[in-house]
Design a protein around this motif. Structure first.
Motif, PDB file in Angstrom:
ATOM      1  N   ASP A 117      -6.412   3.233   4.437  1.00  0.00           N
ATOM      2  CA  ASP A 117      -6.533   2.967   5.877  1.00  0.00           C
ATOM      3  C   ASP A 117      -6.255   4.245   6.665  1.00  0.00           C
ATOM      4  O   ASP A 117      -5.444   5.082   6.262  1.00  0.00           O
ATOM      5  N   PHE A 118      -6.897   4.368   7.819  1.00  0.00           N
ATOM      6  CA  PHE A 118      -6.562   5.462   8.721  1.00  0.00           C
ATOM      7  C   PHE A 118      -6.645   4.988  10.160  1.00  0.00           C
ATOM      8  O   PHE A 118      -7.302   3.993  10.490  1.00  0.00           O
ATOM      9  N   LEU A 119      -5.960   5.721  11.026  1.00  0.00           N
ATOM     10  CA  LEU A 119      -6.039   5.542  12.470  1.00  0.00           C
ATOM     11  C   LEU A 119      -6.117   6.931  13.078  1.00  0.00           C
ATOM     12  O   LEU A 119      -5.380   7.828  12.677  1.00  0.00           O
ATOM     13  N   MET A 120      -7.017   7.093  14.044  1.00  0.00           N
ATOM     14  CA  MET A 120      -7.244   8.411  14.634  1.00  0.00           C
ATOM     15  C   MET A 120      -7.289   8.311  16.150  1.00  0.00           C
ATOM     16  O   MET A 120      -7.880   7.375  16.706  1.00  0.00           O
ATOM     17  N   LEU A 121      -6.638   9.263  16.818  1.00  0.00           N
ATOM     18  CA  LEU A 121      -6.733   9.429  18.259  1.00  0.00           C
ATOM     19  C   LEU A 121      -7.457  10.743  18.519  1.00  0.00           C
ATOM     20  O   LEU A 121      -7.012  11.799  18.058  1.00  0.00           O
ATOM     21  N   GLY A 141       4.235   2.973   5.309  1.00  0.00           N
ATOM     22  CA  GLY A 141       3.091   2.323   5.945  1.00  0.00           C
ATOM     23  C   GLY A 141       3.181   2.233   7.441  1.00  0.00           C
ATOM     24  O   GLY A 141       2.204   1.863   8.099  1.00  0.00           O
ATOM     25  N   ASN A 142       4.341   2.558   8.013  1.00  0.00           N
ATOM     26  CA  ASN A 142       4.545   2.440   9.452  1.00  0.00           C
ATOM     27  C   ASN A 142       4.314   3.784  10.140  1.00  0.00           C
ATOM     28  O   ASN A 142       4.724   4.832   9.636  1.00  0.00           O
ATOM     29  N   ILE A 143       3.687   3.737  11.299  1.00  0.00           N
ATOM     30  CA  ILE A 143       3.434   4.955  12.059  1.00  0.00           C
ATOM     31  C   ILE A 143       4.628   5.183  12.981  1.00  0.00           C
ATOM     32  O   ILE A 143       4.673   4.694  14.111  1.00  0.00           O
ATOM     33  N   LEU A 144       5.606   5.927  12.501  1.00  0.00           N
ATOM     34  CA  LEU A 144       6.812   6.166  13.283  1.00  0.00           C
ATOM     35  C   LEU A 144       6.551   7.084  14.466  1.00  0.00           C
ATOM     36  O   LEU A 144       7.262   7.028  15.471  1.00  0.00           O
ATOM     37  N   THR A 145       5.552   7.936  14.337  1.00  0.00           N
ATOM     38  CA  THR A 145       5.312   8.950  15.359  1.00  0.00           C
ATOM     39  C   THR A 145       4.133   8.599  16.255  1.00  0.00           C
ATOM     40  O   THR A 145       3.605   9.468  16.943  1.00  0.00           O
ATOM     41  N   ARG A 181       0.046  -1.781   9.922  1.00  0.00           N
ATOM     42  CA  ARG A 181       0.584  -1.079   8.757  1.00  0.00           C
ATOM     43  C   ARG A 181      -0.563  -0.494   7.935  1.00  0.00           C
ATOM     44  O   ARG A 181      -1.519  -1.198   7.589  1.00  0.00           O
ATOM     45  N   LEU A 182      -0.462   0.796   7.618  1.00  0.00           N
ATOM     46  CA  LEU A 182      -1.520   1.477   6.891  1.00  0.00           C
ATOM     47  C   LEU A 182      -1.236   1.423   5.394  1.00  0.00           C
ATOM     48  O   LEU A 182      -0.131   1.736   4.945  1.00  0.00           O
ATOM     49  N   THR A 183      -2.235   1.025   4.619  1.00  0.00           N
ATOM     50  CA  THR A 183      -2.069   0.869   3.178  1.00  0.00           C
ATOM     51  C   THR A 183      -3.140   1.653   2.438  1.00  0.00           C
ATOM     52  O   THR A 183      -4.228   1.911   2.960  1.00  0.00           O
ATOM     53  N   VAL A 184      -2.808   2.034   1.215  1.00  0.00           N
ATOM     54  CA  VAL A 184      -3.778   2.654   0.321  1.00  0.00           C
ATOM     55  C   VAL A 184      -3.800   1.848  -0.970  1.00  0.00           C
ATOM     56  O   VAL A 184      -2.751   1.452  -1.489  1.00  0.00           O
ATOM     57  N   THR A 185      -4.990   1.552  -1.449  1.00  0.00           N
ATOM     58  CA  THR A 185      -5.155   0.819  -2.701  1.00  0.00           C
ATOM     59  C   THR A 185      -5.310   1.818  -3.834  1.00  0.00           C
ATOM     60  O   THR A 185      -6.249   2.627  -3.833  1.00  0.00           O
ATOM     61  N   VAL A 186      -4.365   1.778  -4.777  1.00  0.00           N
ATOM     62  CA  VAL A 186      -4.422   2.663  -5.937  1.00  0.00           C
ATOM     63  C   VAL A 186      -4.550   1.804  -7.188  1.00  0.00           C
ATOM     64  O   VAL A 186      -4.176   0.626  -7.186  1.00  0.00           O
ATOM     65  N   PRO A 187      -5.053   2.370  -8.289  1.00  0.00           N
ATOM     66  CA  PRO A 187      -5.275   1.559  -9.491  1.00  0.00           C
ATOM     67  C   PRO A 187      -3.979   1.277 -10.240  1.00  0.00           C
ATOM     68  O   PRO A 187      -2.952   1.929 -10.036  1.00  0.00           O
ATOM     69  N   VAL A 188      -4.069   0.299 -11.137  1.00  0.00           N
ATOM     70  CA  VAL A 188      -2.985  -0.034 -12.060  1.00  0.00           C
ATOM     71  C   VAL A 188      -3.321   0.566 -13.416  1.00  0.00           C
ATOM     72  O   VAL A 188      -4.451   0.441 -13.898  1.00  0.00           O
ATOM     73  N   ALA A 189      -2.364   1.234 -14.029  1.00  0.00           N
ATOM     74  CA  ALA A 189      -2.576   1.817 -15.353  1.00  0.00           C
ATOM     75  C   ALA A 189      -2.511   0.724 -16.421  1.00  0.00           C
ATOM     76  O   ALA A 189      -1.674  -0.173 -16.354  1.00  0.00           O
ATOM     77  N   LYS A 190      -3.407   0.831 -17.385  1.00  0.00           N
ATOM     78  CA  LYS A 190      -3.445  -0.106 -18.508  1.00  0.00           C
ATOM     79  C   LYS A 190      -3.632   0.668 -19.806  1.00  0.00           C
ATOM     80  O   LYS A 190      -4.151   1.784 -19.812  1.00  0.00           O
ATOM     81  N   HIS A 191      -3.201   0.080 -20.898  1.00  0.00           N
ATOM     82  CA  HIS A 191      -3.531   0.645 -22.199  1.00  0.00           C
ATOM     83  C   HIS A 191      -5.045   0.619 -22.390  1.00  0.00           C
ATOM     84  O   HIS A 191      -5.761  -0.142 -21.717  1.00  0.00           O
ATOM     85  N   LYS A 192      -5.524   1.446 -23.313  1.00  0.00           N
ATOM     86  CA  LYS A 192      -6.964   1.544 -23.526  1.00  0.00           C
ATOM     87  C   LYS A 192      -7.592   0.215 -23.916  1.00  0.00           C
ATOM     88  O   LYS A 192      -8.773  -0.030 -23.656  1.00  0.00           O
ATOM     89  N   ASP A 193      -6.812  -0.666 -24.536  1.00  0.00           N
ATOM     90  CA  ASP A 193      -7.340  -1.983 -24.910  1.00  0.00           C
ATOM     91  C   ASP A 193      -7.236  -2.996 -23.774  1.00  0.00           C
ATOM     92  O   ASP A 193      -7.547  -4.181 -23.949  1.00  0.00           O
ATOM     93  N   GLY A 194      -6.772  -2.549 -22.599  1.00  0.00           N
ATOM     94  CA  GLY A 194      -6.675  -3.431 -21.445  1.00  0.00           C
ATOM     95  C   GLY A 194      -5.358  -4.156 -21.312  1.00  0.00           C
ATOM     96  O   GLY A 194      -5.138  -4.868 -20.326  1.00  0.00           O
ATOM     97  N   SER A 195      -4.458  -3.973 -22.256  1.00  0.00           N
ATOM     98  CA  SER A 195      -3.173  -4.677 -22.195  1.00  0.00           C
ATOM     99  C   SER A 195      -2.223  -3.973 -21.227  1.00  0.00           C
ATOM    100  O   SER A 195      -2.401  -2.803 -20.874  1.00  0.00           O
ATOM    101  N   SER A 196      -1.201  -4.709 -20.819  1.00  0.00           N
ATOM    102  CA  SER A 196      -0.266  -4.196 -19.829  1.00  0.00           C
ATOM    103  C   SER A 196       0.635  -3.117 -20.406  1.00  0.00           C
ATOM    104  O   SER A 196       1.113  -3.213 -21.543  1.00  0.00           O
TER     105      SER A 196
END
Length: 730
Positions: A117-121, A141-145, A181-196
């Protein structure tokens, strides 16, 4: 004729292939019994390897709205909100430092995806923009400034200068709890076989009031973030434990697994053991506010948090230089940005230091992301590039004492040497190697010394000598301040009250206007190459940076204060209040890289390695109790009391400093009252004589700070007007 030419071309290709094959085989010792000649087959021509795909960026502007007001010659502004969707090449060396990136899922192009997410002035008329893109990193995630011209009219300065003001997400565990609130979606790491993927995890749980259950992930500052789920809800397994104690140094008392569960519960409607819930912990008898709880468990599905730093790198790079995104959507800033300045405050300031330290100020094309970085009240770094990273963690004395963000070298210079750990290389090591270092400001309040282990950025690891800072860096200490800035005391009164059991937490001394002036100094340095004021810091060499036991506080007889036991009693001096947050050398296991705050922690909680870094604090004037060094604001040069950079909590039995908070103890108004109370500090009357004398002192201090470039003229005028409107003497 055409057939003849084609035949000649084929013969030429065959001859070239033969020559290459013969040379190759000869160089390899030949084939067929060492005869050195060709035997068996001709080489098969292969197509050249396809060029690596270029990561794609896509821009979505979801809303555009007018921003209220008009600002000098720049005119009107507008607010854009939207998302940047991007890709990272896991094979690009510039991404190699990202922990677990190779275990993130990839799309059909072999790329790891993110969305921020972004916000621009921005000025509506971009021809009026000044060419500077100011980026402010959100705090959890909060824009304090975010500018609020009603409460901070001086922020109009940024608009009048024509800045583009931008906020975009970098922290991957922020929930979208509010539209702002600004968020970024990042991936989840998994083993090569897809297991947790699983691993050890620990967090501290603090209850502000008695409660049956507490939400994960816990911690004073991190409680609203998205938690890591336990690998199993069975808390009797190895690696699962809940303990309690009052103070951090007290022995941990284990709580039986039968008395706590991963569950949500309510004392009346849904009592213990409650309803199973991987995001909450229910305790039989409830959590109590005077206890410190520590939870350990095996967590699963770590987020690849370091992607957030790469997302920031590529987002700023796009808005700085791209004409359009991969789909042809125009960049609204295309061709209008000549310079970029990044800023972060507190936790997000720590993140900006980490961004620089880990090499992300180098764009994918090799250039700089930010020409200048201002890390404001930011003594630490941010835990964002470990497995099971917690970017929002960290705290004060009693909580998160062992939090990540405390283990990397604290010096800025590339050649910094850490004598305690034996490691070397400072925050600017990578950017020095790639010639991508920005002009850099570090701002420190007093809290950064007392609670957030700030002094090692100024001294060697043992605290014996001052460090020489890089030419492209300045460090500014805001004297006699607390972490969040001052409250200002004139409007609420300044009368000394010796009957008070505890003075209100909160320092009077503010630094918001100091920050504003320094940001303009940074702009001048980046845009005009005008050097900023020299660093303003306490030093070992001149006795303004000392061991806490060497502080020289004045005597304030009759003052009630909560001593170590928590019970108010009259004390003659502050000397015994030299409690501070130490800085132990910690071991998180062999797969953790402490020099980079990165890797895989396997010893969680960490073990103590028997060594400590020196922690020093600013020395105070024995007459006023105000610190001697740093940028001494109007409230310090024309004081009405002692602004402390720390204060104790008032909870009986707890030995602790109030989190990120100082205190203010007013001077007595008259000499008679001061003498009667046995207070060795000056009275307001003795300092200024009359209200006119006080106003003269405020004016002189303000004018001096303007001349030193530590205060804007409009803020100086505001300070003087405030003093006129709030008389302190007849």
């Amino acid at each position: 004729m055409q057939k003849t030419q084609e035949a000649r071309r084929r013969r030429a290709l065959f001859a070239a292939a033969w020559a290459i094959a013969t040379l190759t085989l000869s160089a390899c010792g030949g084939g067929g019994g060492g005869g050195g000649g060709f035997s068996g087959f001709l080489p098969v021509a292969t197509a050249p390897a396809p060029a690596a795909a270029t990561p794609q960026t896509k821009l979505t502007v979801s809303a555009t709205a007018d921003y209220p007001g008009s600002f000098g010659s720049v005119g009107a502004y507008e607010q854009l909100t939207g998302t940047i969707t991007g890709e990272l090449d896991p094979k690009d060396p510039k991404n190699a430092i990202i922990q677990d990136l190779e275990l993130a899922p990839v799309n059909a192009r072999g790329m790891v995806e993110y969305s921020a997410d972004f916000l621009m002035l921005k000025p509506k008329d971009m021809s009026k923009a000044n060419g500077v893109l100011r980026y402010d990193a959100p705090n959890r995630g909060n824009i304090l400034t975010m500018p609020n011209l009603a409460s901070n009219p001086s922020d109009a300065e940024y608009f009048e200068r024509g800045y583009v003001w931008m906020f975009s997400a970098w922290q991957g565990d922020v929930p979208k709890s509010t539209p702002q609130r600004l968020t970024v979606t990042v991936p989840v790491a998994k083993h090569k076989d897809g297991s947790s993927i699983t691993g050890p995890y620990a967090t501290e749980l603090i209850a502000s009031a008695a409660t049956p259950s507490i939400a994960l992930p816990g911690g004073v500052f991190n409680g609203s973030m998205i938690p890591y789920a336990p690998a199993s809800m069975d808390n009797t397994q190895p690696g699962y434990q809940l303990t309690q104690r009052v103070n951090e140094t007290d022995p941990r008392i284990a709580i039986a697994p039968s008395d706590w569960k991963f569950a949500n519960c309510d004392a009346a409607a849904n009592p213990f053991p409650g309803t199973a819930d991987p995001a909450r912990v229910c305790l039989k008898g409830g959590f109590q506010p005077n206890q410190l709880y520590e939870l350990q468990y095996v967590a699963k599905d770590p987020k690849v948090m370091g992607v957030g730093l790469a997302a920031l790198r590529d987002t700023i790079s796009f808005f700085r230089s791209a004409a359009a995104d991969a789909a042809g959507t125009p960049n609204p800033l295309a061709g209008k940005i000549a310079h970029t300045i990044g800023q972060g405050t507190s936790q997000s300031g720590n993140a900006m230091k980490t961004f620089l330290h880990l090499g992300f100020n180098q764009r994918l094309d090799g250039g700089k992301v930010f020409d200048g970085i201002f890390a404001h009240v930011a003594a630490r770094q941010t835990n964002i590039n470990t497995r099971f990273a917690v970017p929002g963690g960290g705290g004060g004395l009693r909580t998160d004492h062992r939090a990540f963000g405390q283990t990397a070298p604290r010096g800025l210079a590339a050649d910094y040497v850490d004598a305690v750990s034996g490691r070397s290389g400072g925050v600017m090591k990578r950017c020095t190697a790639t010639a991508t270092c920005p002009r850099f400001f570090l701002g420190l309040s007093g809290t950064e010394f007392w609670q957030l282990q700030g002094s090692p950025v100024l001294t060697d690891a043992n605290g014996f000598a001052d460090l020489v800072q890089p030419d492209n860096a300045r460090i500014y200490y805001y004297g006699s301040t607390q972490h969040g800035g001052g409250t200002g005391g004139l409007a609420t009164g300044i009368n000394f009250n010796p009957a008070a059991t505890v003075y209100p937490a909160g320092s009077m001394v503010d630094f918001a206007d100091t920050f504003r002036a320094l940001f303009m100094d940074m702009e001048d340095w980046v845009v005009k190459n005008t050097a900023p004021p020299a660093s303003q810091v306490p030093k070992v060499a001149d006795g303004t940076l000392v061991r806490p036991s060497q502080l020289l506080f004045p005597t304030i007889a009759g003052l009630s204060w909560p001593p170590a036991g928590g019970t108010p009693s009259a004390i003659p001096a502050f000397s015994y209040l030299a409690r501070y947050n130490g800085f132990p050398l910690l071991d998180y296991g062999p797969q953790y890289r402490p020099e980079d705050e990165s890797g895989i922690p396997t010893v969680v909680p960490p073990s103590y390695m028997g060594k400590d870094y020196a922690i020093l604090v600013p020395q105070v004037d024995p007459g006023t109790g105000l610190t001697k060094a740093g940028i001494r604001s109007v409230d310090v040069q024309a004081p009405l009391g002692t602004s402390l950079e720390f204060i104790y909590v008032a909870t009986p039995g707890i030995i602790d400093l109030a989190n990120l908070t100082g205190g203010f103890i007013p001077f007595h108004k008259t000499e008679a009252a001061r003498i009667a109370a046995g207070d060795t500090r000056p009275s307001i009357e003795s300092l200024y004589g009359t209200q006119a004398g006080y106003l003269s002192a405020v004016t002189s201090a303000a004018d001096s700070l303007v001349a030193q470039r530590f205060l804007l003229q409009r803020d100086a005028d505001r300070r003087i007007q405030r003093a006129q409107a709030n008389p302190v003497l007849p």
